[in-house]
Write an enzyme that holds these catalytic residues in place. Sequence first.
Site, PDB file in Angstrom:
ATOM      1  N   ARG A  23      42.805   6.783  78.893  1.00  0.00           N
ATOM      2  CA  ARG A  23      42.185   6.505  77.583  1.00  0.00           C
ATOM      3  C   ARG A  23      43.157   5.900  76.584  1.00  0.00           C
ATOM      4  O   ARG A  23      43.082   6.189  75.387  1.00  0.00           O
ATOM      5  CB  ARG A  23      41.589   7.783  76.964  1.00  0.00           C
ATOM      6  N   ARG A  27      39.515   5.375  70.553  1.00  0.00           N
ATOM      7  CA  ARG A  27      39.263   5.608  69.124  1.00  0.00           C
ATOM      8  C   ARG A  27      40.472   6.020  68.292  1.00  0.00           C
ATOM      9  O   ARG A  27      40.433   5.956  67.082  1.00  0.00           O
ATOM     10  CB  ARG A  27      38.154   6.653  68.968  1.00  0.00           C
ATOM     11  N   ARG A  36      34.980  -1.557  67.304  1.00  0.00           N
ATOM     12  CA  ARG A  36      33.845  -0.661  67.561  1.00  0.00           C
ATOM     13  C   ARG A  36      32.912  -0.497  66.363  1.00  0.00           C
ATOM     14  O   ARG A  36      31.757  -0.082  66.512  1.00  0.00           O
ATOM     15  CB  ARG A  36      34.374   0.720  67.991  1.00  0.00           C
ATOM     16  N   ASP A  72      33.849   2.082  81.922  1.00  0.00           N
ATOM     17  CA  ASP A  72      33.608   3.520  82.071  1.00  0.00           C
ATOM     18  C   ASP A  72      33.187   3.816  83.502  1.00  0.00           C
ATOM     19  O   ASP A  72      32.596   2.957  84.157  1.00  0.00           O
ATOM     20  CB  ASP A  72      32.517   3.989  81.106  1.00  0.00           C
ATOM     21  N   TYR A 149      27.410  13.863  87.216  1.00  0.00           N
ATOM     22  CA  TYR A 149      26.666  13.270  86.094  1.00  0.00           C
ATOM     23  C   TYR A 149      25.233  12.945  86.503  1.00  0.00           C
ATOM     24  O   TYR A 149      24.293  13.142  85.743  1.00  0.00           O
ATOM     25  CB  TYR A 149      27.374  12.011  85.574  1.00  0.00           C
TER      26      TYR A 149
HETATM   27  O1  CP3 Z   1      41.518   4.885  80.107  1.00  0.00           O
HETATM   28  C1  CP3 Z   1      41.146   3.841  79.540  1.00  0.00           C
HETATM   29  O2  CP3 Z   1      41.643   3.439  78.460  1.00  0.00           O
HETATM   30  C2  CP3 Z   1      40.130   2.972  80.243  1.00  0.00           C
HETATM   31  C3  CP3 Z   1      38.760   3.168  79.893  1.00  0.00           C
HETATM   32  C4  CP3 Z   1      38.021   4.431  80.331  1.00  0.00           C
HETATM   33  C5  CP3 Z   1      36.973   5.007  79.565  1.00  0.00           C
HETATM   34  N1  CP3 Z   1      36.413   6.012  80.278  1.00  0.00           N
HETATM   35  C6  CP3 Z   1      36.574   4.531  78.234  1.00  0.00           C
HETATM   36  C7  CP3 Z   1      35.738   5.387  77.385  1.00  0.00           C
HETATM   37  C8  CP3 Z   1      38.111   5.179  81.505  1.00  0.00           C
HETATM   38  C9  CP3 Z   1      39.090   5.039  82.661  1.00  0.00           C
HETATM   39  C10 CP3 Z   1      37.082   6.180  81.469  1.00  0.00           C
HETATM   40  C11 CP3 Z   1      36.840   7.141  82.556  1.00  0.00           C
HETATM   41  C12 CP3 Z   1      35.853   8.203  82.367  1.00  0.00           C
HETATM   42  N2  CP3 Z   1      34.647   8.156  81.700  1.00  0.00           N
HETATM   43  C13 CP3 Z   1      35.952   9.494  82.954  1.00  0.00           C
HETATM   44  C14 CP3 Z   1      37.069   9.965  83.850  1.00  0.00           C
HETATM   45  C15 CP3 Z   1      38.276  10.344  83.080  1.00  0.00           C
HETATM   46  C16 CP3 Z   1      38.061  11.486  82.118  1.00  0.00           C
HETATM   47  O3  CP3 Z   1      38.154  11.250  80.920  1.00  0.00           O
HETATM   48  O4  CP3 Z   1      37.822  12.578  82.607  1.00  0.00           O
HETATM   49  C17 CP3 Z   1      34.814  10.223  82.589  1.00  0.00           C
HETATM   50  C18 CP3 Z   1      34.482  11.659  82.966  1.00  0.00           C
HETATM   51  C19 CP3 Z   1      33.990   9.359  81.803  1.00  0.00           C
HETATM   52  C20 CP3 Z   1      32.669   9.655  81.219  1.00  0.00           C
HETATM   53  C21 CP3 Z   1      32.712   9.558  79.745  1.00  0.00           C
HETATM   54  N3  CP3 Z   1      32.742   8.372  79.040  1.00  0.00           N
HETATM   55  C22 CP3 Z   1      32.683  10.617  78.807  1.00  0.00           C
HETATM   56  C23 CP3 Z   1      32.649  12.086  79.165  1.00  0.00           C
HETATM   57  C24 CP3 Z   1      32.706  10.045  77.532  1.00  0.00           C
HETATM   58  C25 CP3 Z   1      32.555  10.766  76.211  1.00  0.00           C
HETATM   59  C26 CP3 Z   1      33.781  11.423  75.773  1.00  0.00           C
HETATM   60  C27 CP3 Z   1      34.480  10.575  74.771  1.00  0.00           C
HETATM   61  O5  CP3 Z   1      35.723  10.530  74.802  1.00  0.00           O
HETATM   62  O6  CP3 Z   1      33.798  10.000  73.911  1.00  0.00           O
HETATM   63  C28 CP3 Z   1      32.778   8.629  77.689  1.00  0.00           C
HETATM   64  C29 CP3 Z   1      32.878   7.593  76.613  1.00  0.00           C
HETATM   65  C30 CP3 Z   1      34.097   6.731  76.628  1.00  0.00           C
HETATM   66  N4  CP3 Z   1      34.652   6.175  77.736  1.00  0.00           N
HETATM   67  C31 CP3 Z   1      34.844   6.291  75.494  1.00  0.00           C
HETATM   68  C32 CP3 Z   1      35.861   5.445  75.962  1.00  0.00           C
HETATM   69  C33 CP3 Z   1      36.884   4.685  75.155  1.00  0.00           C
HETATM   70  C34 CP3 Z   1      34.554   6.627  74.056  1.00  0.00           C
HETATM   71  C35 CP3 Z   1      33.588   5.584  73.588  1.00  0.00           C
HETATM   72  C36 CP3 Z   1      33.632   5.273  72.136  1.00  0.00           C
HETATM   73  O7  CP3 Z   1      32.909   5.967  71.402  1.00  0.00           O
HETATM   74  O8  CP3 Z   1      34.305   4.318  71.737  1.00  0.00           O
END
Ligand code: CP3
Length: 343
Positions: A23, A27, A36, A72, A149
């Site tokens: 990540r 944000r 965003r 994602d 999921y």
């Molecule tokens: O790491 C990076 O910078 C690359 C991008 C990336 C995202 N999600 C962007 C994202 C990667 C590699 C993921 C993987 C991901 N997504 C996982 C596995 C890793 C982990 O965190 O456990 C999982 C379980 C997800 C599913 C997911 N996507 C969740 C649970 C959430 C909500 C939680 C949160 O942090 O908001 C997301 C949304 C998400 N994926 C965001 C980002 C940048 C936030 C979106 C936003 O509001 O801008």
Amino acid sequence: MNDTFLKACKGEEVEYTPVWFMRQAGRYLPEYQKIRENIDFLTLCKTPKLAAEVTIQPVDILGVDAAILFSDILIILEPMGMKVEFSEKEGPTINEPVRNKASIEKLAIPDIEDDLSFVLETIKIIKDKLKNKVPLIGFCGAPFTIATYIIEGKSSKNFYHTKRFMFQNSNLFNYLMEKLTVTTLSYLLAQIKVGVQAVQIFDTWAGILSPIDYTRYVLPYTKKLISDIKKENIPVIYYVKNCAGILKEIKKTGADVISIDWKIDILDAIKKIGKNAVIQGNLDPCALFMPKEGLEDRIKDILWKGSFAKGHIFNLGHGILPQTPVDNVIYLVEAVHYYSKKS
Ligand code: CP3
């Protein structure tokens, strides 16, 4: 090119310990927030020019040793026939959770080049803009974590629906895992074809399983996926949160790099996986809220312990939190490079 990260993945000698963050685009960065403001997360993922821009932001701002594709793990669900929403409060939700034979049969195997062309286009733009400054990591969710999921419909605390389905309908669960293995394999192969130089498989939720159940329900699929990817000759990183109880089983996946969370000491992890392991991790993301001296101690401790592994890539034990101060992240990268530098 700065290939320190790729060398460390292979367990080769490096000048300093490479570092990147799960990540790292997100944000906590004002530059990300600015983009965003005008666009929702899913649309951002589907807009190659912007997705490429936010992928590169942390490379320029933090000086990390690798970029990770901005996307994602749940992006593959739409072309499989499901509707995913990302809400700020609830995280991702899926319209109709899959819990019976008919709905598993209905799941489509996506045509990646067609259905997910925006991801491949994003990779091409990133590669062009990065000009080989640092390597690009591609990724997917592991079949089991995607299955949670699909079955739960959202994030979960105890994964009741997933485990109940897995235990009561083993054959159907296996069928779902097979479909997801085929899909994630073709997804990663397509990413590799357009230029990602390493891949990370996120099995965030596999740590909820006992070693017996991991071996029975998950290992055959991750092992197959990883051995097929390894034929492409690029490093495969496998991440499991709460990995401590199943590290011996995780070793059997054959991953080149094992990415661990912060709840296990690196030296204990090496004892379980063996000296030939390349380890990625494992700072607690909340350590980034410590004063600098405290953070520095943790960094040195992790670098010292990591030096006993065949290779070490510095990372967090899970994703950066949105509230994280950017200055501390920049400091972390500098400190990892400084304290690990040879000579
Ligand atoms: O790491 C990076 O910078 C690359 C991008 C990336 C995202 N999600 C962007 C994202 C990667 C590699 C993921 C993987 C991901 N997504 C996982 C596995 C890793 C982990 O965190 O456990 C999982 C379980 C997800 C599913 C997911 N996507 C969740 C649970 C959430 C909500 C939680 C949160 O942090 O908001 C997301 C949304 C998400 N994926 C965001 C980002 C940048 C936030 C979106 C936003 O509001 O801008």
